[in-house]
Design a protein around this motif. Structure first.
Motif, PDB file in Angstrom:
ATOM      1  N   PRO A 343      12.209 -13.328   3.118  1.00 42.65           N
ATOM      2  CA  PRO A 343      10.956 -12.935   3.673  1.00 42.65           C
ATOM      3  C   PRO A 343      10.469 -11.652   3.716  1.00 42.65           C
ATOM      4  O   PRO A 343       9.373 -11.046   3.634  1.00 42.65           O
ATOM      5  CB  PRO A 343      10.822 -13.688   4.913  1.00 42.65           C
ATOM      6  N   LYS A 344      11.363 -10.888   4.376  1.00 43.77           N
ATOM      7  CA  LYS A 344      11.378  -9.223   4.400  1.00 43.77           C
ATOM      8  C   LYS A 344      11.026  -8.669   3.295  1.00 43.77           C
ATOM      9  O   LYS A 344      10.175  -7.861   3.014  1.00 43.77           O
ATOM     10  CB  LYS A 344      12.514  -8.754   5.169  1.00 43.77           C
ATOM     11  N   GLU A 345      11.823  -8.965   1.952  1.00 45.89           N
ATOM     12  CA  GLU A 345      11.637  -8.643   0.644  1.00 45.89           C
ATOM     13  C   GLU A 345      10.062  -8.944   0.128  1.00 45.89           C
ATOM     14  O   GLU A 345       9.459  -8.146  -0.522  1.00 45.89           O
ATOM     15  CB  GLU A 345      12.613  -9.121  -0.466  1.00 45.89           C
ATOM     16  N   VAL A 346       9.970 -10.267   0.289  1.00 45.11           N
ATOM     17  CA  VAL A 346       8.392 -10.659  -0.051  1.00 45.11           C
ATOM     18  C   VAL A 346       7.409 -10.002   0.532  1.00 45.11           C
ATOM     19  O   VAL A 346       6.478  -9.305  -0.160  1.00 45.11           O
ATOM     20  CB  VAL A 346       8.233 -12.278   0.394  1.00 45.11           C
ATOM     21  N   ALA A 347       7.518  -9.641   1.617  1.00 44.20           N
ATOM     22  CA  ALA A 347       6.514  -8.746   2.650  1.00 44.20           C
ATOM     23  C   ALA A 347       6.476  -7.398   2.028  1.00 44.20           C
ATOM     24  O   ALA A 347       5.525  -6.838   1.812  1.00 44.20           O
ATOM     25  CB  ALA A 347       6.754  -8.930   3.982  1.00 44.20           C
ATOM     26  N   PHE A 348       7.529  -6.935   1.764  1.00 47.72           N
ATOM     27  CA  PHE A 348       7.756  -5.294   1.389  1.00 47.72           C
ATOM     28  C   PHE A 348       7.167  -5.113   0.045  1.00 47.72           C
ATOM     29  O   PHE A 348       6.166  -4.454  -0.275  1.00 47.72           O
ATOM     30  CB  PHE A 348       9.011  -4.891   1.321  1.00 47.72           C
ATOM     31  N   PHE A 349       7.460  -6.007  -1.029  1.00 43.49           N
ATOM     32  CA  PHE A 349       7.308  -5.848  -2.392  1.00 43.49           C
ATOM     33  C   PHE A 349       5.820  -6.302  -2.411  1.00 43.49           C
ATOM     34  O   PHE A 349       5.248  -5.687  -3.388  1.00 43.49           O
ATOM     35  CB  PHE A 349       8.208  -6.640  -3.419  1.00 43.49           C
ATOM     36  N   SER A 350       5.441  -7.273  -1.684  1.00 43.13           N
ATOM     37  CA  SER A 350       3.753  -7.957  -2.046  1.00 43.13           C
ATOM     38  C   SER A 350       2.891  -6.574  -1.498  1.00 43.13           C
ATOM     39  O   SER A 350       1.892  -6.304  -2.301  1.00 43.13           O
ATOM     40  CB  SER A 350       3.600  -9.030  -0.980  1.00 43.13           C
ATOM     41  N   GLU A 351       3.295  -5.941  -0.375  1.00 45.77           N
ATOM     42  CA  GLU A 351       2.343  -4.787  -0.085  1.00 45.77           C
ATOM     43  C   GLU A 351       2.812  -3.654  -1.030  1.00 45.77           C
ATOM     44  O   GLU A 351       1.533  -2.808  -1.181  1.00 45.77           O
ATOM     45  CB  GLU A 351       2.696  -4.392   1.509  1.00 45.77           C
ATOM     46  N   LEU A 352       3.730  -3.226  -1.530  1.00 45.90           N
ATOM     47  CA  LEU A 352       3.913  -2.327  -2.481  1.00 45.90           C
ATOM     48  C   LEU A 352       3.090  -2.630  -3.975  1.00 45.90           C
ATOM     49  O   LEU A 352       2.549  -1.633  -4.337  1.00 45.90           O
ATOM     50  CB  LEU A 352       5.536  -2.162  -2.802  1.00 45.90           C
ATOM     51  N   PHE A 353       3.213  -3.789  -4.126  1.00 46.81           N
ATOM     52  CA  PHE A 353       2.586  -4.155  -5.567  1.00 46.81           C
ATOM     53  C   PHE A 353       1.081  -4.201  -5.389  1.00 46.81           C
ATOM     54  O   PHE A 353       0.277  -3.750  -6.200  1.00 46.81           O
ATOM     55  CB  PHE A 353       2.898  -5.389  -6.227  1.00 46.81           C
ATOM     56  N   GLN A 354       0.779  -4.459  -4.313  1.00 47.74           N
ATOM     57  CA  GLN A 354      -0.884  -4.766  -3.945  1.00 47.74           C
ATOM     58  C   GLN A 354      -1.508  -3.423  -3.886  1.00 47.74           C
ATOM     59  O   GLN A 354      -2.762  -3.255  -4.497  1.00 47.74           O
ATOM     60  CB  GLN A 354      -1.097  -5.424  -2.486  1.00 47.74           C
ATOM     61  N   HIS A 355      -0.873  -2.559  -3.551  1.00 46.75           N
ATOM     62  CA  HIS A 355      -1.517  -0.889  -3.407  1.00 46.75           C
ATOM     63  C   HIS A 355      -1.683  -0.687  -4.707  1.00 46.75           C
ATOM     64  O   HIS A 355      -2.642   0.114  -5.111  1.00 46.75           O
ATOM     65  CB  HIS A 355      -0.644  -0.120  -2.506  1.00 46.75           C
ATOM     66  N   MET A 356      -0.604  -0.657  -5.573  1.00 52.20           N
ATOM     67  CA  MET A 356      -0.605  -0.151  -6.981  1.00 52.20           C
ATOM     68  C   MET A 356      -1.670  -1.082  -7.823  1.00 52.20           C
ATOM     69  O   MET A 356      -2.437  -0.336  -8.567  1.00 52.20           O
ATOM     70  CB  MET A 356       0.921  -0.664  -7.721  1.00 52.20           C
ATOM     71  N   ILE A 357      -1.687  -2.315  -7.428  1.00 54.88           N
ATOM     72  CA  ILE A 357      -2.731  -3.084  -8.322  1.00 54.88           C
ATOM     73  C   ILE A 357      -3.979  -2.567  -7.916  1.00 54.88           C
ATOM     74  O   ILE A 357      -4.938  -2.563  -8.706  1.00 54.88           O
ATOM     75  CB  ILE A 357      -2.676  -4.567  -7.897  1.00 54.88           C
ATOM     76  N   ASP A 358      -4.421  -2.323  -6.499  1.00 56.35           N
ATOM     77  CA  ASP A 358      -5.569  -1.832  -6.137  1.00 56.35           C
ATOM     78  C   ASP A 358      -5.893  -0.643  -6.846  1.00 56.35           C
ATOM     79  O   ASP A 358      -7.426  -0.360  -7.039  1.00 56.35           O
ATOM     80  CB  ASP A 358      -5.581  -1.472  -4.722  1.00 56.35           C
ATOM     81  N   LEU A 359      -4.994   0.208  -7.048  1.00 54.63           N
ATOM     82  CA  LEU A 359      -5.314   1.707  -8.032  1.00 54.63           C
ATOM     83  C   LEU A 359      -5.516   1.419  -9.259  1.00 54.63           C
ATOM     84  O   LEU A 359      -6.644   1.934  -9.654  1.00 54.63           O
ATOM     85  CB  LEU A 359      -4.009   2.566  -7.585  1.00 54.63           C
ATOM     86  N   MET A 360      -4.718   0.679  -9.914  1.00 54.22           N
ATOM     87  CA  MET A 360      -4.985   0.458 -11.276  1.00 54.22           C
ATOM     88  C   MET A 360      -5.968  -0.287 -11.685  1.00 54.22           C
ATOM     89  O   MET A 360      -6.707  -0.155 -12.788  1.00 54.22           O
ATOM     90  CB  MET A 360      -3.756  -0.173 -11.824  1.00 54.22           C
ATOM     91  N   THR A 361      -6.648  -1.353 -10.924  1.00 54.46           N
ATOM     92  CA  THR A 361      -7.665  -2.142 -11.295  1.00 54.46           C
ATOM     93  C   THR A 361      -8.860  -1.690 -10.762  1.00 54.46           C
ATOM     94  O   THR A 361     -10.033  -2.190 -11.028  1.00 54.46           O
ATOM     95  CB  THR A 361      -7.434  -3.551 -10.672  1.00 54.46           C
ATOM     96  N   LEU A 362      -8.929  -0.375  -9.996  1.00 52.06           N
ATOM     97  CA  LEU A 362     -10.345   0.144  -9.656  1.00 52.06           C
ATOM     98  C   LEU A 362     -11.354   0.335 -10.664  1.00 52.06           C
ATOM     99  O   LEU A 362     -12.638  -0.088 -10.262  1.00 52.06           O
ATOM    100  CB  LEU A 362      -9.917   1.507  -8.936  1.00 52.06           C
ATOM    101  N   PRO A 363     -11.149   0.757 -11.845  1.00 52.39           N
ATOM    102  CA  PRO A 363     -12.038   0.899 -12.883  1.00 52.39           C
ATOM    103  C   PRO A 363     -12.742  -0.739 -13.132  1.00 52.39           C
ATOM    104  O   PRO A 363     -14.132  -0.719 -13.438  1.00 52.39           O
ATOM    105  CB  PRO A 363     -11.450   1.282 -14.007  1.00 52.39           C
ATOM    106  N   PHE A 364     -11.948  -1.705 -13.014  1.00 50.25           N
ATOM    107  CA  PHE A 364     -12.663  -3.087 -13.337  1.00 50.25           C
ATOM    108  C   PHE A 364     -13.393  -3.570 -12.404  1.00 50.25           C
ATOM    109  O   PHE A 364     -14.331  -4.508 -12.538  1.00 50.25           O
ATOM    110  CB  PHE A 364     -11.266  -4.001 -13.537  1.00 50.25           C
ATOM    111  N   THR A 365     -13.238  -2.835 -11.109  1.00 52.95           N
ATOM    112  CA  THR A 365     -14.261  -3.392  -9.902  1.00 52.95           C
ATOM    113  C   THR A 365     -15.598  -2.783  -9.606  1.00 52.95           C
ATOM    114  O   THR A 365     -16.135  -3.004  -8.759  1.00 52.95           O
ATOM    115  CB  THR A 365     -13.352  -3.313  -8.632  1.00 52.95           C
ATOM    116  N   ARG A 366     -15.578  -1.712 -10.559  1.00 44.73           N
ATOM    117  CA  ARG A 366     -16.856  -1.097 -10.529  1.00 44.73           C
ATOM    118  C   ARG A 366     -17.631  -0.865 -11.816  1.00 44.73           C
ATOM    119  O   ARG A 366     -17.149  -1.201 -12.816  1.00 44.73           O
ATOM    120  CB  ARG A 366     -16.536   0.591 -10.016  1.00 44.73           C
ATOM    121  N   GLU A 367     -18.987  -0.851 -11.664  1.00 44.11           N
ATOM    122  CA  GLU A 367     -19.959  -0.870 -12.762  1.00 44.11           C
ATOM    123  C   GLU A 367     -19.625   0.246 -13.636  1.00 44.11           C
ATOM    124  O   GLU A 367     -19.544  -0.037 -15.074  1.00 44.11           O
ATOM    125  CB  GLU A 367     -21.398  -1.099 -12.449  1.00 44.11           C
TER     126      GLU A 367
END
Length: 442
Positions: A343-367
């Motif tokens: 559970p600790k690893e799931v929480a850690f890596f989920s947060e880690l990946f989500q931040h990278m995904i937020d950064l990399m997908t930013l162009p797709f979320t804007r016009e």
């Protein structure tokens, strides 16, 4: 540039070149630590420069898979020390070319005729040379042609080259062997495809036709009758590679037009064709003064499995990702999270990946999105550097991410890199992508 008179093709001979290079690298480390004993302030920059020069010298003369891996690494900004990425980037279009006699020999062996018998004019000196092959200028029936010739021994040495180059890649990148093993099979399959010029010829014809309607794109015509398993003949495209193009100081309008054409080209392939030109380095594009861009070299094409596509692009949907359970399910499907994680690893890596995904997908979320925003890329590179140095990441016992993600991530990193260099401000929203998929004018 000095031409090569031969390429080592035997496994023993090629392995010997790597052993010699390994000894040089070892000597460079000894020199570095000797200097550091005398002066503790000495940085690793000189070490990186010496190692990069020695390794590139070997790879550029061996050609093939080993040099291709260097080319791939050079595109991943933040993964390599700058000395390596700068040196390895030369493999994109400036490796030492083969000599004329070797070129003629390839024609005789595969087409049964010399270049002089097949073309009205043929320049025996290569116009540019990269990892798998080199390009010559020719003329026939008044048409200017580009003739791509594969280096001898490339196809037969893929497997052995990758086994030999793996230790260098592990040491340079700093990853454990378990992390590299997961992806080397995918790299091997793609490299074997890249040495299949008959497959490349057919893909070039098919994908060029499928994307020809997208505004701002130029594709050469291909000539099967002047092609073989080691030769591809196509129309010669004029234009400038990215670095030379930017030196002409193009207007922002032209930069935007090229950036938009490239964005549309990649989104149409991914979201409509489910296969994509997965080698987006600057050597494969020729920029035009009017803002159009010539595209060639479909040797590396990633076919995208439907299940992977569905899960991968759910990561762009912010509503889906608000559901923690659904998000974790997607991460597991994409092998970013493993069922054996605590559970600790799931929480850690989920947060880690989500931040990278937020950064990399930013162009797709804007016009619209401004790829000239240096702060955006600085944040990405800073976060990648932070990930690289996280103890939890480096100590992870499993590789994270589907093997399919290797070439898809590479494609988007390469595209973003080119758009960043162009400083392009373009339309990136979902509405435009959907129009492309529907066959409408974007």
């Amino acid at each position: 540039m000095k031409e090569q008179q031969n390429i080592p093709t035997g496994k023993v001979e090629r392995a010997g070149k790597f052993v010699t290079t390994g000894l040089k690298v070892g000597t460079n480390y000894i020199k570095h630590y000797t200097r550091k004993l005398m002066d503790p302030s000495v940085s690793k920059e000189t070490l990186h420069q010496d190692n990069a020069a020695d390794i590139y010298d070997t790879l550029s003369n061996l050609k093939g898979s080993a040099l291709k891996v260097a080319q791939m690494l050079s595109m991943d900004r933040g993964m390599l020390p700058k000395a390596y990425s700068d040196k390895f980037a030369m493999s994109q279009y400036s490796a030492p070319p083969l000599s004329g006699p070797l070129v003629v020999n390839t024609f005789v062996k595969t087409l049964g005729k010399t270049p002089a018998q097949l073309y009205d004019k043929f320049d025996l000196h290569a116009s540019n040379a990269a990892s798998i092959g080199q390009v010559h200028k020719a003329e026939k029936d008044g048409k200017q042609l580009a003739v791509k010739i594969q280096y001898p021994g490339v196809a037969s040495s893929v497997k052995s080259d990758l086994r030999i180059v793996k230790p260098f890649a592990i040491r340079i990148v700093g990853m454990k062997e378990v992390d590299m093993d997961k992806y080397f099979a995918e790299i091997e399959s793609k490299l074997l495809e890249e040495t299949d010029y008959k497959l490349e010829l057919q893909r070039s014809i098919d994908l060029s036709a499928a994307c020809a309607h997208i505004p701002g794109l130029l594709f050469p015509k291909y000539y099967p009758e002047l092609s073989s398993d080691r030769i591809i003949t196509m129309d010669w495209l004029n234009g400038l590679h990215l670095k030379e193009f930017l030196e002409t100081n193009p207007t922002q309008e032209i930069r935007n037009k090229i950036g938009q054409a490239l964005w549309d080209f990649y989104q149409f392939q991914v979201h409509k064709l489910r296969q994509v030109h997965a080698d987006p380095h600057p050597g494969n594009f020729l920029m035009q003064p009017d803002g159009s861009v010539g595209i060639f070299d479909f040797g590396c094409v990633k076919v995208i499995p439907e299940d992977f596509y569905t899960n991968y692009f759910l990561l762009v949907d912010k509503e889906v990702l608000k559901d923690t359970a659904r998000r974790q399910e997607i991460y597991i499907n994409l092998e970013m999270i493993h069922p054996t994680d605590t559970p600790k690893e799931v929480a850690f890596f989920s947060e880690l990946f989500q931040h990278m995904i937020d950064l990399m997908t930013l162009p797709f979320t804007r016009e619209t999105f401004d790829f000239g925003d240096e702060a955006y890329f600085n944040e990405i590179y800073a976060y990648m550097d932070e990930l690289y140095n996280m103890k939890e990441v480096r100590d992870s016992k499993v590789a994270r991410g589907s093997s399919h993600s290797l070439y898809i991530n590479r494609t988007y990193f390469g595209l973003y890199s080119i758009l960043s260099d162009l400083k392009a401000n373009i339309v990136t929203g979902q509405e435009r992508i959907q129009r492309l998929v529907n066959g409408e004018q974007p």
